[in-house]
Design a protein around this motif. Structure first.
Motif, PDB file in Angstrom:
ATOM      1  N   TYR A   3      54.854  67.359 -18.060  1.00 39.62           N
ATOM      2  CA  TYR A   3      55.803  66.268 -18.256  1.00 39.62           C
ATOM      3  C   TYR A   3      57.182  66.813 -18.649  1.00 39.62           C
ATOM      4  O   TYR A   3      58.187  66.476 -18.041  1.00 39.62           O
ATOM      5  N   VAL A  28      50.514  62.668 -14.956  1.00 37.35           N
ATOM      6  CA  VAL A  28      50.770  62.071 -13.642  1.00 37.35           C
ATOM      7  C   VAL A  28      50.729  60.547 -13.734  1.00 37.35           C
ATOM      8  O   VAL A  28      51.548  59.855 -13.135  1.00 37.35           O
ATOM      9  N   GLU A  29      49.791  60.022 -14.508  1.00 41.23           N
ATOM     10  CA  GLU A  29      49.617  58.578 -14.610  1.00 41.23           C
ATOM     11  C   GLU A  29      50.791  57.869 -15.289  1.00 41.23           C
ATOM     12  O   GLU A  29      50.886  56.655 -15.243  1.00 41.23           O
ATOM     13  N   THR A  30      51.699  58.601 -15.906  1.00 42.83           N
ATOM     14  CA  THR A  30      52.873  57.971 -16.506  1.00 42.83           C
ATOM     15  C   THR A  30      53.838  57.477 -15.433  1.00 42.83           C
ATOM     16  O   THR A  30      54.716  56.676 -15.719  1.00 42.83           O
ATOM     17  N   ASN A  31      53.682  57.985 -14.209  1.00 43.29           N
ATOM     18  CA  ASN A  31      54.594  57.678 -13.106  1.00 43.29           C
ATOM     19  C   ASN A  31      56.031  58.066 -13.420  1.00 43.29           C
ATOM     20  O   ASN A  31      56.966  57.473 -12.913  1.00 43.29           O
ATOM     21  N   ARG A  32      56.186  59.072 -14.291  1.00 43.69           N
ATOM     22  CA  ARG A  32      57.521  59.508 -14.665  1.00 43.69           C
ATOM     23  C   ARG A  32      57.707  61.010 -14.446  1.00 43.69           C
ATOM     24  O   ARG A  32      58.667  61.586 -14.925  1.00 43.69           O
TER      25      ARG A  32
END
Length: 93
Positions: A45, A68-72
């Motif tokens: 991140y 990855v699941e943060t979409n950031r």
């Protein structure tokens, strides 16, 4: 309490590094980020959020899907940064 795999977590790590650099000589071309277990997603991140801050990253274990699941994640930002992900699958006897 905040998660390191977040913008708030990245700001906290950068603040810690800034405080340290204000008291000690730091070669900004040699600042490496490492994380183990729950800290491993934070490596991915932070490298993608502020790539100019790090020379390289080391992620040991952990689950990168959490970052990855943060979409950031901005993979293009971190494309030029060396990163080593040391991971071993759980092995059944």
């Amino acid at each position: 309490r905040y998660r390191f795999a977040s913008d708030e977590g990245v700001r906290a790590v950068r603040a810690i590094l800034g405080d340290f650099a204000s008291m000690h000589r730091v070669d900004s071309r040699r600042v490496f980020l490492a994380g183990h277990g729950d800290g491993a997603p934070a490596v991915f991140y932070a490298l993608s959020r502020v790539p100019d801050q790090w020379a390289a990253g080391l992620a040991i274990g952990g689950d990168v899907a959490r970052a990855v699941e943060t979409n950031r994640l901005f993979a293009g930002n971190a494309a030029a940064i060396p990163i080593l992900w040391v991971y071993e699958e759980n092995r059944l006897p």
